[in-house]
Design an enzyme around this catalytic site. Structure first.
Site, PDB file in Angstrom:
ATOM      1  N   PRO A  77     -11.812  -4.195 -32.481  1.00  0.00           N
ATOM      2  CA  PRO A  77     -12.924  -5.151 -32.466  1.00  0.00           C
ATOM      3  C   PRO A  77     -13.975  -4.754 -31.436  1.00  0.00           C
ATOM      4  O   PRO A  77     -13.716  -3.948 -30.536  1.00  0.00           O
ATOM      5  CB  PRO A  77     -12.240  -6.482 -32.074  1.00  0.00           C
ATOM      6  N   PRO A  78     -15.179  -5.305 -31.552  1.00  0.00           N
ATOM      7  CA  PRO A  78     -16.225  -5.011 -30.560  1.00  0.00           C
ATOM      8  C   PRO A  78     -15.811  -5.475 -29.165  1.00  0.00           C
ATOM      9  O   PRO A  78     -15.203  -6.530 -28.996  1.00  0.00           O
ATOM     10  CB  PRO A  78     -17.430  -5.809 -31.072  1.00  0.00           C
ATOM     11  N   THR A 120     -13.722  -4.043 -26.972  1.00  0.00           N
ATOM     12  CA  THR A 120     -12.356  -3.804 -26.499  1.00  0.00           C
ATOM     13  C   THR A 120     -12.218  -2.543 -25.660  1.00  0.00           C
ATOM     14  O   THR A 120     -11.122  -2.247 -25.184  1.00  0.00           O
ATOM     15  CB  THR A 120     -11.389  -3.735 -27.688  1.00  0.00           C
ATOM     16  N   LYS A 172     -13.496   0.864 -26.516  1.00  0.00           N
ATOM     17  CA  LYS A 172     -13.309   2.142 -27.224  1.00  0.00           C
ATOM     18  C   LYS A 172     -14.122   3.255 -26.554  1.00  0.00           C
ATOM     19  O   LYS A 172     -13.614   4.360 -26.349  1.00  0.00           O
ATOM     20  CB  LYS A 172     -13.725   1.976 -28.694  1.00  0.00           C
ATOM     21  N   GLU A 205     -14.746 -36.751 -29.204  1.00  0.00           N
ATOM     22  CA  GLU A 205     -13.972 -35.802 -28.397  1.00  0.00           C
ATOM     23  C   GLU A 205     -12.632 -36.407 -27.972  1.00  0.00           C
ATOM     24  O   GLU A 205     -11.634 -35.683 -27.867  1.00  0.00           O
ATOM     25  CB  GLU A 205     -14.779 -35.367 -27.170  1.00  0.00           C
ATOM     26  N   HIS A 250     -10.216 -35.801 -30.826  1.00  0.00           N
ATOM     27  CA  HIS A 250      -9.697 -34.429 -30.801  1.00  0.00           C
ATOM     28  C   HIS A 250      -8.591 -34.291 -29.759  1.00  0.00           C
ATOM     29  O   HIS A 250      -7.519 -33.730 -30.037  1.00  0.00           O
ATOM     30  CB  HIS A 250     -10.821 -33.444 -30.454  1.00  0.00           C
TER      31      HIS A 250
END
Length: 640
Positions: free
Chosen positions: A215-216, A218, A220, A438, A441
């Protein structure tokens, strides 16, 4: 020989300084033009260049002098008339446009006349020559530079060094935290680059290409630099998009030059970031063909990777977050025949990444990185680096000398929920709706065993559209989720809308995103995970890219009847869970009312306080003790 050398030097001088050559050329043209331009001669020249004082008369005066035959010679221009009188004086007259009576008058009185050029030579020079030549030169230089760039000037032999330069990164494996498995995969590449003879003697073939997938954010690119840094070899980094230009063939030329440079400085590493920009599957273009430039660039890349020997110490590293779109020829053995997954870090990985970045700031003694790591489940290394930096910025705004835990917690909330909008104040009606929403939730999340526990409840607006938020954090990293855990997530999402209906009597638009996410979860249970009897073990849809958030494929490969059954199941399941959530909220109504009251006063409630309110409600004895303590405190306050 000496004379020939001087000529070569002169040619080199003009090649390096084309502007000087152009100026000389322009001056020669101007001089030639001025020299062949018609000039006044005889009487006209005497009138124009005479030393006598010039008198300024009117047009009627010059006609009167002509009738009286006092003119010796007349020079007629486009706008000016100059005349020499018989007494030797010179007169100048502004010509009347369109008048044709002067010349017949001169002929009648036998007065000689001629023509003069009365235009402004400086204006003619500037607007007629210099400016057009300059514009032509500018266009010529622009087109020449573009053609030079396009046809190999930039990535031709020698000139590509201006675009792609080798470097030796100082990044080491110690600087890459949270990806221990990925580091182990690439360590043998480092050893090969350091000691290539050891592998060549054994007959081992090191992989030519290694594809870093993940994924972007991470790490690389950081991992690729660490490989070069550990091996201490030249590192050629280039983005996939930089190969594509408007001129066909540029990408292929750049690929050739890139590999030539890497071979000259071998052992070395070539790193191609976002390789999917040039490595997309050629079959995806269909029968009409694809982008010719991209396809030529890909073909050249494939040829270059086949072209150098497997024992040649040049390694190609590439990174992508879309491996499913790459051409199969790119991934076959002999090219990118090894894929290394650089995934989001687990709990221990996040702790290690935070430790690396915290070294760069002045952190307080109260900072608990393990607690921060628990709050950041699912975030990538770039997100964690941003959190550390954001915490330091927050401490700086407050004028602190060190970064404390509260700044880290606030930075995590900013990363997850967005920036707090203190200027966006809610009116009483909206504040009441958000508070109940909220609270719903939070209570459902706490009383549902499989749900993620509450960290914080807030009715302070954050981000672009969030008027409030409930921060739920998992107690541990989860890589798999069971059906009851997905149902618990759906119940938590429905809690906000249910609370509005139960306690306010009317729903608002605030639950739009909650319903969308709940629908997606149930849809995934049916179409991807085989958790229902509607489709059984059939997979009705495929995820497009798990690294970029998934999503369903567009093409439907099942019947209309199956679609109707899926829609019916999703609708009935949502209604069933919504009914269950409303009943639970009615049961815990006192807790909701207390939470709403505290949210009105404080705007923020921590998760521990939510659990205390629920525990008091479920254990009346504890609630009675707390009430007695509150009464004693109130009496003591009144007595004092």
């Amino acid at each position: 020989m000496a004379q020939k050398k001087n000529n070569n030097d002169d040619n080199n001088f003009f090649n390096k300084n084309p502007l000087i050559l152009f100026v000389i050329f322009a001056l020669v043209i101007i001089v030639i033009f001025r020299s062949i331009a018609p000039t006044a001669t005889g009487e006209v020249s005497a009138i124009v260049n005479g030393k006598q004082p010039v008198m300024h008369l009117t047009y009627s005066d010059i006609k009167k002098l002509a009738k009286e035959k006092k003119l010796e010679y007349v020079a007629i221009g486009k706008a000016i008339i100059k005349a020499k009188l018989k007494d030797g004086s010179i007169v100048t007259v502004q010509k009347v446009p369109g008048d044709t009576t002067l010349i017949p008058l001169l002929d009648k009185n036998n007065i000689p006349y001629g023509a003069i050029n009365d235009s402004n030579w400086l204006n003619d020079l500037i607007f007629g020559w210099i400016i057009p030549i300059f514009i032509f030169f500018a266009i010529w230089m622009f087109l020449a530079s573009r053609m030079q760039k396009g046809m190999g000037g930039v990535l031709g032999v020698g000139s590509a060094k201006g675009l792609i330069k080798s470097e030796k990164p100082d990044v080491k494996f110690d600087d890459v935290a949270g990806n221990d498995e990925a580091k182990e995969e690439v360590k043998e590449i480092v050893d090969f680059l350091k000691h290539p003879d050891r592998y060549i003697e054994l007959g081992a073939k090191i992989p030519k290409g290694v594809l870093l997938v993940g994924p972007p954010g991470t790490g690389k690119t950081l991992l690729a630099k660490a490989v070069a840094g550990e091996a201490d070899v030249p590192f050629f980094a280039v983005s996939g998009s930089s190969f594509i230009e408007m001129f066909v063939g540029v990408g292929a030329a750049r690929v050739r030059d890139l590999f030539n440079q890497a071979k000259k400085e071998a052992p070395s590493i070539i790193f191609i970031d976002e390789i999917d920009a040039i490595g997309k599957s050629r079959a995806a273009a269909g029968q009409f063909g694809g982008n010719d430039e991209r396809e030529q660039t890909l073909n050249q890349l494939l040829a270059e990777m086949d072209g150098f020997d497997s024992n040649e110490p040049v390694i190609v590293l590439a990174a992508t977050n879309r491996p499913e779109v790459l051409d199969p020829a790119l991934l076959r053995p002999g090219r990118f025949d090894r894929q290394v997954l650089v995934d989001k870090p687990d709990f221990e990985g996040r702790v290690q990444i935070l430790q690396v970045h915290v070294k760069k700031i002045k952190a307080g003694k109260d900072v608990d990185l393990r607690e921060i790591a628990k709050m950041t489940a699912g975030l990538a290394g770039a997100d964690l680096a941003n959190i550390v930096n954001e915490a330091a910025l927050l401490a700086g705004r407050k004028g602190k000398k060190e970064v404390n835990q509260e700044e880290f917690v606030e930075a995590v909330e900013r990363q997850i929920a967005g920036l707090e909008k203190k200027s966006r104040r809610l009116n009483e009606k909206d504040k009441k709706i958000v508070a109940y929403h909220e609270s719903g939730h939070a209570v459902i999340a706490e009383i549902t065993p499989e749900a993620r526990k509450v960290k914080k409840v807030s009715i302070v607006p954050r981000g672009l559209a969030a008027l409030g938020y409930t921060l739920n954090l998992p107690e541990e990293d989860k890589y798999l989720m069971q059906k009851r855990e997905l149902i618990a997530e759906v119940d938590t999402l429905l809690g906000g809308r249910a609370a509005e209906e139960v306690f306010i009597g009317e729903i608002s638009t605030g639950a739009g995103n909650d319903l969308e996410r709940a629908t997606d979860i149930i849809k995934s249970m049916v179409m991807l995970y085989g958790m229902t009897e509607v489709a059984g073990l059939m997979v009705l849809e495929k995820q497009s890219n798990r690294f970029l958030g998934g999503g369903f494929a567009q093409a439907r490969e099942y019947s209309e009847k199956m679609q109707e059954e899926v829609d019916k199941f999703i609708k009935e399941t949502l209604e069933e869970r919504y009914k269950h959530v409303k009943n639970k909220l009615k049961e815990y109504a006192p807790v909701i009312e207390k939470m709403v009251k505290e949210l009105y006063e404080k705007e923020v409630i921590e998760g521990e306080r939510v659990r205390e309110l629920i525990k008091e409600f479920e254990n009346p004895e504890t609630q009675k003790e707390n009430n007695e303590k509150n009464e004693e405190n109130n009496e003591n306050g009144n007595n004092s």
